[in-house]
Each structure stands twice: as structure tokens, then as C-alpha cells.
Design a protein around this motif. Structure first.
Motif, PDB file in Angstrom:
ATOM      1  N   LEU A   1     -37.428 126.858  20.019  1.00 31.67           N
ATOM      2  CA  LEU A   1     -37.605 125.486  20.496  1.00 31.67           C
ATOM      3  C   LEU A   1     -38.884 124.864  19.938  1.00 31.67           C
ATOM      4  CD1 LEU A   1     -36.504 125.889  24.231  1.00 31.67           C
ATOM      5  CD2 LEU A   1     -35.158 125.114  22.275  1.00 31.67           C
ATOM      6  N   VAL A   2     -39.954 125.664  19.857  1.00 34.84           N
ATOM      7  CA  VAL A   2     -41.209 125.156  19.289  1.00 34.84           C
ATOM      8  C   VAL A   2     -40.998 124.749  17.832  1.00 34.84           C
ATOM      9  CG1 VAL A   2     -43.546 125.801  18.589  1.00 34.84           C
ATOM     10  CG2 VAL A   2     -42.700 126.447  20.851  1.00 34.84           C
ATOM     11  N   ILE A   3     -40.338 125.597  17.074  1.00 30.56           N
ATOM     12  CA  ILE A   3     -40.089 125.295  15.659  1.00 30.56           C
ATOM     13  C   ILE A   3     -39.191 124.069  15.520  1.00 30.56           C
ATOM     14  CG2 ILE A   3     -38.955 126.138  13.555  1.00 30.56           C
ATOM     15  CD1 ILE A   3     -39.929 128.951  14.345  1.00 30.56           C
TER      16      ILE A   3
ATOM     17  N   PRO B   1     -42.401 119.079  13.022  1.00 28.76           N
ATOM     18  CA  PRO B   1     -41.987 118.332  11.827  1.00 28.76           C
ATOM     19  C   PRO B   1     -41.396 119.218  10.729  1.00 28.76           C
ATOM     20  CG  PRO B   1     -44.197 117.681  12.538  1.00 28.76           C
ATOM     21  CD  PRO B   1     -43.829 118.917  13.315  1.00 28.76           C
ATOM     22  N   ARG B   2     -41.621 120.535  10.800  1.00 29.96           N
ATOM     23  CA  ARG B   2     -41.166 121.441   9.745  1.00 29.96           C
ATOM     24  C   ARG B   2     -39.880 122.172  10.116  1.00 29.96           C
ATOM     25  NH1 ARG B   2     -46.328 124.221   6.906  1.00 29.96           N
ATOM     26  NH2 ARG B   2     -44.854 124.014   5.178  1.00 29.96           N
ATOM     27  N   ARG B   3     -39.125 121.622  11.053  1.00 25.99           N
ATOM     28  CA  ARG B   3     -37.959 122.345  11.538  1.00 25.99           C
ATOM     29  C   ARG B   3     -36.918 122.591  10.452  1.00 25.99           C
ATOM     30  NH1 ARG B   3     -36.616 117.597  15.693  1.00 25.99           N
ATOM     31  NH2 ARG B   3     -35.931 115.960  14.274  1.00 25.99           N
ATOM     32  N   ARG B   4     -36.719 121.660   9.540  1.00 26.50           N
ATOM     33  CA  ARG B   4     -35.715 121.844   8.493  1.00 26.50           C
ATOM     34  C   ARG B   4     -36.109 122.947   7.520  1.00 26.50           C
ATOM     35  NH1 ARG B   4     -31.456 118.777   8.311  1.00 26.50           N
ATOM     36  NH2 ARG B   4     -31.377 116.864   9.547  1.00 26.50           N
TER      37      ARG B   4
ATOM     38  N   ALA C   1     -28.090 136.906  18.728  1.00 22.26           N
ATOM     39  CA  ALA C   1     -28.795 135.803  18.061  1.00 22.26           C
ATOM     40  C   ALA C   1     -28.233 134.433  18.410  1.00 22.26           C
ATOM     41  CB  ALA C   1     -28.738 136.004  16.542  1.00 22.26           C
ATOM     42  N   SER C   2     -27.194 134.387  19.252  1.00 21.25           N
ATOM     43  CA  SER C   2     -26.509 133.115  19.503  1.00 21.25           C
ATOM     44  C   SER C   2     -27.412 132.061  20.137  1.00 21.25           C
ATOM     45  CB  SER C   2     -25.288 133.353  20.394  1.00 21.25           C
ATOM     46  OG  SER C   2     -25.674 133.902  21.648  1.00 21.25           O
ATOM     47  N   THR C   3     -28.319 132.481  21.020  1.00 19.12           N
ATOM     48  CA  THR C   3     -29.180 131.506  21.704  1.00 19.12           C
ATOM     49  C   THR C   3     -30.270 130.954  20.788  1.00 19.12           C
ATOM     50  OG1 THR C   3     -30.421 133.421  22.548  1.00 19.12           O
ATOM     51  CG2 THR C   3     -28.830 132.377  24.036  1.00 19.12           C
ATOM     52  N   VAL C   4     -30.433 131.552  19.614  1.00 22.47           N
ATOM     53  CA  VAL C   4     -31.301 130.990  18.588  1.00 22.47           C
ATOM     54  C   VAL C   4     -30.465 130.205  17.581  1.00 22.47           C
ATOM     55  CG1 VAL C   4     -32.846 131.534  16.651  1.00 22.47           C
ATOM     56  CG2 VAL C   4     -33.101 132.724  18.829  1.00 22.47           C
ATOM     57  N   ALA C   5     -29.322 130.769  17.193  1.00 24.00           N
ATOM     58  CA  ALA C   5     -28.486 130.155  16.160  1.00 24.00           C
ATOM     59  C   ALA C   5     -27.907 128.811  16.594  1.00 24.00           C
ATOM     60  CB  ALA C   5     -27.361 131.105  15.769  1.00 24.00           C
ATOM     61  N   VAL C   6     -27.403 128.753  17.824  1.00 23.37           N
ATOM     62  CA  VAL C   6     -26.748 127.513  18.273  1.00 23.37           C
ATOM     63  C   VAL C   6     -27.721 126.329  18.309  1.00 23.37           C
ATOM     64  CG1 VAL C   6     -25.580 126.388  20.216  1.00 23.37           C
ATOM     65  CG2 VAL C   6     -24.900 128.701  19.497  1.00 23.37           C
TER      66      VAL C   6
ATOM     67  N   LEU D   1     -33.993 119.722  23.781  1.00 22.54           N
ATOM     68  CA  LEU D   1     -34.943 120.777  23.431  1.00 22.54           C
ATOM     69  C   LEU D   1     -36.180 120.717  24.320  1.00 22.54           C
ATOM     70  CD1 LEU D   1     -34.798 120.566  19.520  1.00 22.54           C
ATOM     71  CD2 LEU D   1     -33.676 122.253  20.983  1.00 22.54           C
ATOM     72  N   VAL D   2     -36.662 119.506  24.581  1.00 19.59           N
ATOM     73  CA  VAL D   2     -37.836 119.339  25.438  1.00 19.59           C
ATOM     74  C   VAL D   2     -37.537 119.832  26.846  1.00 19.59           C
ATOM     75  CG1 VAL D   2     -39.392 117.652  26.477  1.00 19.59           C
ATOM     76  CG2 VAL D   2     -38.745 117.420  24.072  1.00 19.59           C
TER      77      VAL D   2
END
Length: 227
Positions: free
Chosen positions: A32-34, A38-41, A171-176, A192-193
Motif C-alpha cells: 500500500l505504501v508503494i 509517485p513511483r508505484r508504476r 501473494a494474492s493480497t499483494v498482487a490484486v 488504498l488510503v
């Protein structure tokens, strides 16, 4: 038909461990932080790749170690594996108790470390994602999954399916969130917030409850094998 039943039973035994891994609050919060940065992509996909790779490495290493133990001990293998299950279950229970006691009281150093993840580049994000799989709790869960995998009588093909299933669920809770945010960032950002605020308040407690349940199940299975 018997092969399908065996495979389904093995997947069923891995499912609760995979769910416990999926509900671990640290990798979800890091994601969520990532995703809010601004660098999420640039960084979210490498982070996800590192996380998935580490999950696979740990479960395969644990399964290989258990299989080697079975071959070396031969007649005593069932007792050794049962004892390993009891020890793993006890360690998971202790880990759950520790997480329960600190739920809602994450130390400032931990929050500061997580907040800094938003500035990571792709390579660093991959490294952090990979390192997530070697946290004590992740290692214990991966070891429990590997122990169950090596104790089964699956074929190599079925083993590969089981490992893939375990990685995908874990990994689903990160991937989704990563995929959903990259597809529709404007719609996802408010969610996300909210999710991060909820995890800050309740994440450790949820993880503790799930880990406690898995620890009891793993320990009970080990005790049953000794009887």
C-alpha cells in the motif's frame, strides 16, 4: 480419479497456510505504501515479483530439506517429521502471541521503515519484496507448507501444481491491489488510503489470530502422527 483426490487433499492442506501468509500485514502494508507513492508504476511490479519468488524459494527449500530428512532417517522418518511439525506449530503459536501483544502498538521504527518504501526504485523494491519472505513468521509458515508438501505422496507434476497454488494464494493480497491500481489508479487511491488506515489499526491482530490457528493445526497434526 485417485490422483485428483490426492491432489485436492494436498491443496486443501496448503490452503489455510497460504491464507495465513496472504493475510500477513507487513507485505500488505508495504504494498500500500508503494502504491500510494509517485513511483508505484516503476516499483510495484518488481516488489510483487520479489515477494512471489521468496515465497517459492522458502517452501521449496523446506520441502527439499524435509524430503532429504525422510530419506536419511528411513524408518524413523514419521517420528522425525511429526516432531518437526510440533516444533513448527509451537513456534507459530509463540509468534502469534507476540503479534497479539503488540497489536495496535507498532513501534515508531517499524512505521518509519515502512513509510520509507515509497521512495524505492525498481531494483530496491524487488530486493525488499524478496527479503519479506525471510521474516521469521514467513519462514515458519513456509516451513509448515514445505513440511506438508514433502510429507505427501504427490507426483512431481502434482507437487508443481501445489507449489504454484500456494504461491498464488499467498501473494494474492499483494498482487490484486498492484494490478488493480495500475489498471485504475484514480479509483483505487481512496481505497488504498482506507485499507492502510485499517491495517495500521488491526493488521497485527488479524495476523496473530490466523497464525495462532495454523500453529494449533500444525502442532495437533504432529501430535496425532506420534500417537
Amino acid at each position: 480419479c485417485s490422483e485428483l483426490v490426492t491432489r485436492d487433499l494436498e491443496l486443501g492442506s496448503l490452503l489455510p497456510i497460504a491464507i495465513a501468509m496472504a493475510l500477513s500485514s507487513v507485505p500488505i502494508t508495504a504494498t500500500l505504501v508503494i502504491l500510494l507513492s509517485p513511483r508505484r508504476r516503476q516499483s510495484s511490479i518488481p516488489f510483487l515479483a520479489g515477494w512471489m519468488l521468496s515465497i517459492g524459494v522458502v517452501v521449496l527449500a523446506a520441502a527439499s530439506g524435509t524430503f532429504a530428512l525422510r530419506r536419511s532417517l528411513r524408518g524413523e522418518q514419521l517420528t522425525a517429521i511429526a516432531i518437526a511439525g510440533i516444533v513448527l506449530g509451537g513456534a507459530l503459536i509463540i509468534s502469534a502471541i507476540v503479534a497479539w501483544r503488540r497489536s495496535g502498538h507498532a513501534p515508531p521504527a517499524r512505521r518509519s521503515w515502512l513509510d520509507s518504501l515509497g521512495s524505492l526504485g525498481p531494483l530496491a523494491a524487488f530486493g525488499v519484496g524478496f527479503a519479506m519472505g525471510f521474516r521469521p513468521k514467513a519462514l515458519l509458515l513456509g516451513a509448515a507448507a514445505g513440511l506438508g508438501l514433502a510429507s505427501s505422496s504427490l507426483t512431481q507434476r502434482q507437487d508443481a501444481i501445489a507449489v504454484g497454488f500456494y504461491i498464488v494464494i499467498s501473494a494474492s493480497t499483494v498482487a490484486v491491489p498492484v494490478i488493480w491500481t495500475l489498471v485504475s489508479p484514480d479509483r483505487m487511491e481512496p481505497r488504498l488510503v482506507r485499507w492502510r488506515g485499517w491495517l495500521d489499526r488491526h493488521g497485527d491482530l488479524v495476523t496473530a489470530v490466523i497464525t495462532m490457528i495454523i500453529g494449533v493445526v500444525v502442532m495437533a497434526a504432529g501430535i496425532a502422527d506420534l500417537l
